[in-house]
Write a protein that holds these residues in place. Structure first.
Motif, short mmCIF file in Angstrom:
data_model
loop_
_atom_site.label_atom_id
_atom_site.label_comp_id
_atom_site.label_asym_id
_atom_site.label_seq_id
_atom_site.Cartn_x
_atom_site.Cartn_y
_atom_site.Cartn_z
N GLU A 51 0.85 -1.18 0.00
CA GLU A 51 0.00 0.00 0.00
C GLU A 51 0.89 1.23 0.00
O GLU A 51 1.52 1.54 1.01
N PHE A 52 0.94 1.90 -1.11
CA PHE A 52 1.78 3.10 -1.20
C PHE A 52 1.17 4.04 -2.22
O PHE A 52 0.64 3.62 -3.23
N VAL A 53 1.21 5.30 -1.89
CA VAL A 53 0.63 6.33 -2.75
C VAL A 53 1.70 7.37 -3.01
O VAL A 53 2.35 7.87 -2.08
N GLY A 54 1.87 7.70 -4.27
CA GLY A 54 2.82 8.74 -4.63
C GLY A 54 2.21 10.11 -4.48
O GLY A 54 1.02 10.31 -4.74
N HIS A 55 3.03 11.04 -4.01
CA HIS A 55 2.60 12.43 -3.84
C HIS A 55 3.44 13.30 -4.77
O HIS A 55 4.67 13.30 -4.68
N GLU A 56 2.75 14.00 -5.68
CA GLU A 56 3.44 14.87 -6.64
C GLU A 56 4.06 16.06 -5.92
O GLU A 56 3.51 16.58 -4.95
N LEU A 57 5.22 16.48 -6.41
CA LEU A 57 5.91 17.65 -5.88
C LEU A 57 6.06 18.69 -6.97
O LEU A 57 6.31 18.35 -8.12
N LYS A 58 5.95 19.92 -6.61
CA LYS A 58 6.18 21.03 -7.55
C LYS A 58 7.60 21.51 -7.30
O LYS A 58 7.84 22.54 -6.70
N ASN A 59 8.54 20.74 -7.75
CA ASN A 59 9.94 20.99 -7.44
C ASN A 59 10.78 20.62 -8.66
O ASN A 59 10.50 19.63 -9.32
N THR A 60 11.81 21.37 -8.93
CA THR A 60 12.62 21.08 -10.12
C THR A 60 13.55 19.89 -9.91
O THR A 60 13.85 19.18 -10.86
N GLU A 61 13.97 19.63 -8.69
CA GLU A 61 14.91 18.53 -8.43
C GLU A 61 14.19 17.20 -8.19
O GLU A 61 14.65 16.15 -8.62
N TYR A 62 13.08 17.27 -7.49
CA TYR A 62 12.36 16.06 -7.10
C TYR A 62 10.90 16.21 -7.52
O TYR A 62 10.28 17.23 -7.31
N SER A 63 10.36 15.15 -8.10
CA SER A 63 9.02 15.27 -8.68
C SER A 63 7.94 14.52 -7.91
O SER A 63 6.75 14.79 -8.09
N LYS A 64 8.33 13.58 -7.04
CA LYS A 64 7.33 12.76 -6.38
C LYS A 64 7.96 12.09 -5.16
O LYS A 64 9.17 11.86 -5.14
N TYR A 65 7.12 11.78 -4.18
CA TYR A 65 7.63 10.99 -3.06
C TYR A 65 6.57 10.01 -2.57
O TYR A 65 5.37 10.20 -2.79
N TRP A 66 7.04 8.96 -1.94
CA TRP A 66 6.20 7.93 -1.35
C TRP A 66 6.59 7.82 0.12
O TRP A 66 7.77 7.67 0.44
N PHE A 71 5.37 1.15 7.20
CA PHE A 71 5.93 -0.17 6.92
C PHE A 71 7.37 -0.25 7.40
O PHE A 71 8.07 0.75 7.47
N LYS A 72 7.80 -1.44 7.68
CA LYS A 72 9.21 -1.70 8.00
C LYS A 72 9.88 -2.24 6.74
O LYS A 72 9.28 -3.00 5.97
N LEU A 73 11.11 -1.84 6.52
CA LEU A 73 11.88 -2.38 5.41
C LEU A 73 12.35 -3.78 5.80
O LEU A 73 12.54 -4.06 6.99
N PRO A 74 12.52 -4.66 4.83
CA PRO A 74 12.95 -6.01 5.18
C PRO A 74 14.37 -6.00 5.77
O PRO A 74 15.25 -5.33 5.26
N GLU A 75 14.53 -6.72 6.87
CA GLU A 75 15.85 -6.86 7.50
C GLU A 75 16.35 -8.24 7.12
O GLU A 75 15.87 -9.26 7.63
N LEU A 76 17.32 -8.27 6.21
CA LEU A 76 17.72 -9.52 5.55
C LEU A 76 19.15 -9.91 5.92
O LEU A 76 20.05 -9.08 5.88
N ASP A 77 19.34 -11.19 6.22
CA ASP A 77 20.71 -11.68 6.36
C ASP A 77 21.24 -11.99 4.95
O ASP A 77 20.53 -11.78 3.96
N ASN A 78 22.44 -12.49 4.86
CA ASN A 78 23.05 -12.73 3.54
C ASN A 78 22.20 -13.64 2.66
O ASN A 78 21.95 -13.34 1.49
N GLN A 79 21.76 -14.77 3.21
CA GLN A 79 20.98 -15.72 2.43
C GLN A 79 19.63 -15.13 2.03
O GLN A 79 19.19 -15.29 0.89
N GLN A 80 18.98 -14.46 2.95
CA GLN A 80 17.68 -13.84 2.65
C GLN A 80 17.84 -12.76 1.58
O GLN A 80 16.99 -12.66 0.69
N PHE A 81 18.92 -11.98 1.66
CA PHE A 81 19.14 -10.97 0.63
C PHE A 81 19.37 -11.62 -0.73
O PHE A 81 18.81 -11.17 -1.73
N ASP A 82 20.17 -12.66 -0.76
CA ASP A 82 20.42 -13.34 -2.04
C ASP A 82 19.12 -13.89 -2.64
O ASP A 82 18.90 -13.79 -3.84
N ASN A 83 18.26 -14.45 -1.80
CA ASN A 83 16.96 -14.93 -2.28
C ASN A 83 16.09 -13.78 -2.78
O ASN A 83 15.45 -13.90 -3.82
#
Length: 127
Positions: A51-66, A71-83
């Motif tokens: 579930e993610f929604v982009g938000h438009e920006l009125k900016n010359t350098e950056y145009s959108k953000y999410w 949510f938490k980012l996946p915390e992966l060990d070596n094997q999990q990252f390789d998979n």
């Protein structure tokens, strides 16, 4: 397209007014090069962020953000990252090379730190 993954305890849209402000506020930002927003969607789905929604920006350098702060980012060990990486390469049809691998390795090194911060965002450069 460049998508900057960032995390911080403070976030205000004014930090996106210039590259200098952005870098000062997010010193450990990680840039991921993707073909388009569809690839971003696929990447986020593989990270179990559906579930993610982009938000438009009125900016010359950056145009959108999410905002992925709910949510938490996946915390992966070596094997999990390789998979994870193997799934990414197969589903995205991107080349399996060191550049591609390096594009995503920050997930293994920074997710734990970033998950402790209040904000997790993706900020798209340009249009």
């Amino acid at each position: 397209m460049h998508f900057n993954f960032v995390a911080s305890d403070k976030f205000d849209l004014s930090v996106l007014n210039s590259v200098e402000s952005f870098v000062d506020h997010f010193p450990d930002f990680q840039t991921v090069w993707l073909t388009d927003e569809d690839e971003l969607k696929l990447l986020l789905e593989l990270m179990n962020i559906d579930e993610f929604v982009g938000h438009e920006l009125k900016n010359t350098e950056y145009s959108k953000y999410w905002d992925l702060s709910n949510f938490k980012l996946p915390e992966l060990d070596n094997q999990q990252f390789d998979n994870f990486y193997d799934s990414w390469v197969k589903r995205s049809s991107r080349e399996n090379n060191m550049d591609e691998y390096g594009n995503l390795i920050f997930l293994q090194g920074l997710s734990s730190k970033w998950n402790k911060l209040k904000y997790r965002l993706i900020i798209k450069e340009g249009n």
